[in-house]
Scaffold this motif. Structure first.
Motif, PDB file in Angstrom:
ATOM      1  N   LYS A   1      -2.389  13.473  14.248  1.00  0.00           N
ATOM      2  CA  LYS A   1      -1.824  12.649  15.313  1.00  0.00           C
ATOM      3  C   LYS A   1      -0.380  12.326  15.004  1.00  0.00           C
ATOM      4  O   LYS A   1       0.062  12.407  13.850  1.00  0.00           O
TER       5      LYS A   1
ATOM      6  N   GLN B   1      -9.403  16.448  15.124  1.00  0.00           N
ATOM      7  CA  GLN B   1      -8.789  15.486  16.031  1.00  0.00           C
ATOM      8  C   GLN B   1      -9.876  14.800  16.852  1.00  0.00           C
ATOM      9  O   GLN B   1     -10.834  15.438  17.297  1.00  0.00           O
ATOM     10  N   TYR B   2      -9.724  13.496  17.051  1.00  0.00           N
ATOM     11  CA  TYR B   2     -10.607  12.797  17.992  1.00  0.00           C
ATOM     12  C   TYR B   2      -9.853  12.571  19.304  1.00  0.00           C
ATOM     13  O   TYR B   2      -8.631  12.404  19.312  1.00  0.00           O
ATOM     14  N   PRO B   3     -10.555  12.554  20.429  1.00  0.00           N
ATOM     15  CA  PRO B   3      -9.900  12.582  21.745  1.00  0.00           C
ATOM     16  C   PRO B   3      -9.602  11.198  22.318  1.00  0.00           C
ATOM     17  O   PRO B   3      -9.915  10.907  23.482  1.00  0.00           O
TER      18      PRO B   3
ATOM     19  N   LEU C   1      -1.410  14.215  22.045  1.00  0.00           N
ATOM     20  CA  LEU C   1      -2.834  14.496  21.888  1.00  0.00           C
ATOM     21  C   LEU C   1      -3.180  15.848  22.508  1.00  0.00           C
ATOM     22  O   LEU C   1      -3.877  16.672  21.908  1.00  0.00           O
ATOM     23  N   GLU C   2      -2.668  16.095  23.709  1.00  0.00           N
ATOM     24  CA  GLU C   2      -2.976  17.337  24.411  1.00  0.00           C
ATOM     25  C   GLU C   2      -2.325  18.545  23.737  1.00  0.00           C
ATOM     26  O   GLU C   2      -2.885  19.645  23.758  1.00  0.00           O
TER      27      GLU C   2
ATOM     28  N   ILE D   1      -4.734  19.357  20.885  1.00  0.00           N
ATOM     29  CA  ILE D   1      -6.130  19.662  21.203  1.00  0.00           C
ATOM     30  C   ILE D   1      -6.347  21.115  21.618  1.00  0.00           C
ATOM     31  O   ILE D   1      -7.446  21.653  21.471  1.00  0.00           O
TER      32      ILE D   1
ATOM     33  N   THR E   1     -13.056  19.553  16.582  1.00  0.00           N
ATOM     34  CA  THR E   1     -13.454  18.247  17.091  1.00  0.00           C
ATOM     35  C   THR E   1     -13.965  17.340  15.969  1.00  0.00           C
ATOM     36  O   THR E   1     -14.729  17.786  15.114  1.00  0.00           O
TER      37      THR E   1
ATOM     38  N   LYS F   1     -14.382  14.345  24.659  1.00  0.00           N
ATOM     39  CA  LYS F   1     -13.531  15.538  24.654  1.00  0.00           C
ATOM     40  C   LYS F   1     -13.989  16.516  25.733  1.00  0.00           C
ATOM     41  O   LYS F   1     -13.163  17.080  26.471  1.00  0.00           O
TER      42      LYS F   1
ATOM     43  N   TYR G   1     -11.314  16.991  28.654  1.00  0.00           N
ATOM     44  CA  TYR G   1     -10.453  18.157  28.444  1.00  0.00           C
ATOM     45  C   TYR G   1     -11.083  19.490  28.841  1.00  0.00           C
ATOM     46  O   TYR G   1     -10.382  20.493  28.937  1.00  0.00           O
TER      47      TYR G   1
ATOM     48  N   GLN H   1     -14.982  25.033  18.799  1.00  0.00           N
ATOM     49  CA  GLN H   1     -14.229  24.000  18.079  1.00  0.00           C
ATOM     50  C   GLN H   1     -15.136  22.918  17.509  1.00  0.00           C
ATOM     51  O   GLN H   1     -14.727  22.179  16.613  1.00  0.00           O
TER      52      GLN H   1
END
Length: 529
Positions: free
Chosen positions: A260, A291-293, A399-400, A403, A410, A428, A432, A447
């Motif tokens: 992040k 990564q967490y969403p 973030l995007e 991702i 994930t 997520k 997304y 992922q």
């Protein structure tokens, strides 16, 4: 004129006869415990859904074939018509040891309802030093999900030299290397570091390289919470460079935890971070990230905004410094700056604490109630105990940007008070895949399963493939959704119909059936020496 085809084309016709014979031979027979049929099967390797039958024999996937190719006789057949069948998800960053060691939450239902069948623990440098002892304790207790473990740099350092604010000596590093070596022999995935946290923040890069070199001998992973994800010390991009250099020198795989760009000072630096990582990959450094969403991170209040030097040594020493009038001016200036970097006092939400009257309020609100500036209010609050906060400090663009990268998988980084513990994977998926269409369904599944297994060297699960562990989930692509939010952070997700862990059904019709089928996932012992 008649032509004798057998004389003219003997080899070709013989081949046709042989192939025809193969086609009409009886399919192989399999006696299975379960047969999953009629589902949209994603085997997990980023390919489209296939029409496949999946058979489970005891704890293992024993057949994956097109309908009719094999004679599969099962004790029970599960009709997955209209549903997705995929590998169970693997979460590379959780904080679930307290639950797994408990007598009432060890089923890990909040992860099973997300489709997660394997959780990784020991992240952020806080992993155990005695892997074998903890693994035995977990399996003896009974666990609902599989679990794999990192040995933690902070824990190792604390065992050898406590929380002293100094570099380790040559002898102390030698002691730490011995601990890490034994942990790798006992099946640890690798070494996790939390160089942002005390006491890891006091360590030199050279110390971490020395320990990570041990991990490299066993083809393990260096998993790191970067020394800085913002501008708290060396800066986000410099911290990323440090991690890359550690992995390069130690000749091991680098996995960047919960990647992040944290805080207003580094918003937009995702582009530079991605370029830095991909340049290193092209140069031969093996790198992945999770990564967490969510746009809010989660940690303890003191970890978020207290200067690292004030937390050295013991808790008593920490509190004494906070109450030393000679240090007040220095402390308030540094704390105020750290609050600013996280978006201000209004962006720091109390999510979990023993005094429930504080939960759901921001630092700004509590400062008004205490009639104190936010920095002084924080100094008073941290002395009440471990207060957990959600820190709304990320930009959607960053973030995007992360991702969609093929090397990002994930994760949840699940902690009490934050919905990520109950809802990261469906969040997520809904945001997304379904809504914004940043990711395809097959990519989301990869992922969340096979890519994670591959990066962490987990070789016995992550795909629907014959011979692998039968961790399989059956779910509704239209109904799979998060229910947790920042107001109600601990609501179970929905849409998981059936979840298998090691060949046992642990979730049926979306309900937990009180089976503890999880195992310790031990890394295969590999040593270059």
């Amino acid at each position: 004129m008649k032509i004798n085809l057998l004389k003219k084309y003997p080899i070709a016709l013989l081949s046709i006869f042989i192939l025809s014979g193969c086609k009409t031979s009886k399919p192989e027979k399999v006696n299975a415990d379960y047969l999953i049929t009629n589902g949209k099967v994603f085997i997990g390797n980023n390919v489209d859904a296939q029409d496949l039958d999946v058979a489970i024999c005891q704890s293992t996937i024993c057949a994956v074939s097109k309908p009719g190719e094999m004679q599969i006789k099962a004790i029970r057949t599960i009709d997955a018509n209209g549903l997705i069948v995929s590998p169970g998800f693997i979460d590379p960053h959780t904080h679930t040891l307290d639950e797994l060691l408990s007598v009432d939450k060890n089923a890990n239902v909040n992860y099973l309802t997300q489709g997660v069948t394997t959780v990784i623990n020991g992240n952020d440098g806080g992993g155990p030093t005695d892997i074998n002892a903890l693994a035995k304790k977990l399996t003896n207790n009974g666990i609902g999900t599989n679990v794999a473990l990192y040995v933690g740099h902070n824990s190792v350092r604390n065992q050898v030299m406590g929380r002293e604010n100094r570099f380790a000596t040559t002898d102390e590093i030698a002691q730490m290397k011995t601990i890490v070596d034994l942990a790798m022999q006992d099946g640890a995935l690798g070494l996790s570091s939390g160089l942002y946290y005390v006491p890891g923040s006091y360590a030199s890069t050279e110390e971490v390289v020395a320990l990570t070199t041990i991990v490299g001998k066993y083809h393990g992973v260096y998993d790191t919470h970067l020394r800085d994800e913002s501008t708290f010390n060396i800066g986000f991009l410099n911290a990323l460079s440090e991690a890359i250099n550690i992995a390069k020198q130690a000749n091991t795989h680098l996995h960047v935890a919960h990647i992040k760009a944290l805080g207003v000072d580094v918003w937009g630096q995702s582009t530079q971070a991605i370029n830095k990582i991909e340049a290193a990959q092209k140069a031969g450094v093996s790198i992945s990230a999770d990564q967490y969403p969510w746009l809010a991170s989660g940690t303890k209040l003191h970890s978020a905004i207290m200067p690292k030097w004030v937390m050295a040594d013991s808790k008593d020493a920490f509190y004494q410094r906070l109450n030393d009038p000679k240090l007040t001016s220095k402390l308030t200036a540094e704390i105020a700056e750290n609050i600013r970097k996280r978006g201000g006092a209004k962006s720091l939400l109390i999510t979990a604490f023993s005094d429930h009257s504080l939960v759901g309020k921001t630092l700004e609100q509590l400062a008004r109630e205490l009639n104190l500036p936010p920095e002084l209010a924080a100094m008073e609050l941290v002395q009440r105990g471990d207060i957990r906060i959600a820190s709304f400090n990320m930009s959607a663009n960053d973030l995007e940007s992360f991702i969609i990268k093929p090397w990002v998988v994930t994760s949840s980084d699940g902690t009490n008070g934050h919905p990520r513990k109950y809802a990261s994977f469906p969040k997520k998926y809904q945001t997304y895949v379904k809504q914004q269409k940043k990711l395809s369904l097959k990519t989301f599944i990869a992922q969340s399963s096979s890519k994670t297994a591959n990066y962490l060297n987990i070789t016995d699960r992550g795909l629907i493939k014959e011979g692998l562990a039968a961790d399989i989930i059956i779910w509704d692509e239209n109904g799979y959704a998060p229910k947790a939010n920042f107001s109600e952070w601990n609501k179970h997700s929905v849409g998981m119909r059936t979840v298998f862990v090691n060949g046992q059904i642990v979730l049926e019709q979306g309900k937990y059936n009180h089976k503890l089928a999880g195992e310790f996932v031990k890394k295969a012992l590999e040593n270059n020496n």
